[in-house]
Design an enzyme around this catalytic site. Structure first.
Site: not given
Ligand code: NAP
Length: 300
Positions: A131, A134-135
């Site tokens: 992701c 997200c990261d």
């Protein structure tokens, strides 16, 4: 309490099904094991869903969740372990107990595929990510590797190129399968180095963190992270007690989205179909619910 309909999965297909069922007065329950929205939570930008010229996956997810709350559709956060059949009813066994319904819609989606490397699972969250949204920010100005050659890989490589210092894009074919316009955009990026005809054969770790990826048993690339965009495996593990018809792991359904087992329907990314898009997932959910509503009216 016995429900008319239990929907397993709160991705866009499951939520669409729930909206239609609730509007028709069905006694419906949604069950989700993680975060409502499913795969949407991992999509960076959506620009092909009607009504939104551009929206992030998590924002669309929130909009869908609002509909569930506005319509007072009940839901449980629970992991479904199996489905079984008792006197024509469906019993859904979960980690928080059993639920019973006349009809079930399975909207369990699909999981990320694995490269098949020994430390791949262990390093998830320790340098390996699926992701970028997200990261990505964890790797600002760092060097990272990304594997895959479809739409997701190219889209996320472009996104990450604005955050990371350098991206090594590793693809096992000699050309990408992603849309032409995306590939054109990718090729303009100065900080993306592409390795075609290449496979990751080893991930070297240091102190439980990704340190290097090795391609074709030969070339070592020093990186802080590896983002994987290599496609999906359908989630069908709940059918331990039922002989459901599958093709390559995907659930086979008819035009009404009913499986070979009467009363069990399936929608979204877990079914066998040609086009896996948000809009087609939403369509699946709506059609399945309408089919069930019509069947219930006929059987009255
Ligand atoms: P995908 O289209 O299945 O692409 C997977 C990629 O990973 C392919 O390049 C595949 O290579 C490669 N791959 C598979 N297994 C591998 C392995 N073991 N080792 C190395 N490489 C491997 O998956 P996706 O890109 O996630 O897309 C999924 C669906 O969502 C598609 O229908 C896509 O069009 C859609 N999508 C649409 C958008 C958009 O419209 N904006 C954005 C993202 C995704 P091979 O070709 O050699 O198998």
């Amino acid at each position: 309490m016995k429900y008319d309909l239990i929907i397993i999965g709160m991705g866009i297909s499951g939520i669409s099904a729930a909206i239609y069922a609730k509007h028709s007065g069905l006694n419906v329950l949604l069950i989700e094991k993680n975060t409502p929205g499913g795969l949407l939570n991992k999509i960076n930008t959506i620009n092909n869903y009607p009504g939104y010229s551009k929206i992030s996956g998590p924002d669309l997810s929130l909009e869908l969740f609002k509909s569930i709350n506005d319509l007072n559709i009940p839901y449980k956060i629970a992991e479904v372990e199996s489905i079984s059949i008792k006197n024509d009813n469906k019993i859904i066994s979960t980690n928080i107990g059993e639920f019973e319904s006349k009809y079930v819609i399975v909207a369990t989606g699909r999981n990320n595929k694995k490269l098949g490397l020994s430390n791949e699972e262990k390093l998830l969250g320790r340098g390996i990510s699926t992701c970028a949204l997200c990261d990505g920010n964890l790797y600002k100005d760092k060097d990272i590797a990304l594997v895959g050659g479809g739409n997701s890989a190219i889209e996320e490589a472009i996104y990450l190129s604005n955050i990371a210092n350098k991206i090594y894009l590793i693809h096992r074919r000699s050309s990408f399968t992603a849309e032409k316009s995306l590939v054109e955009e990718l090729l303009k990026k100065k900080n993306i180095e592409i390795f075609y005809d290449s496979n990751i054969t080893e991930i070297i770790e240091d102190n439980n963190q990704v340190k290097e990826v090795v391609i074709n048993n030969d070339k070592h690339l020093v990186v802080d992270a590896l983002f994987k965009y290599i496609g999906f495996e359908p989630n069908n593990s709940i059918f331990k007690n039922i002989d459901i018809s599958l093709e390559n792991g995907y659930i086979v359904v008819d035009n009404h989205y009913e499986t070979n087992v009467k009363g069990i329907y399936a929608v979204g990314d877990c079914i066998k179909k040609n086009i896996y898009q948000l809009i087609t997932a939403a369509n699946d959910g709506a059609v399945a619910s309408i089919s069930i509503i019509k069947k219930m009216e006929k059987n009255k």
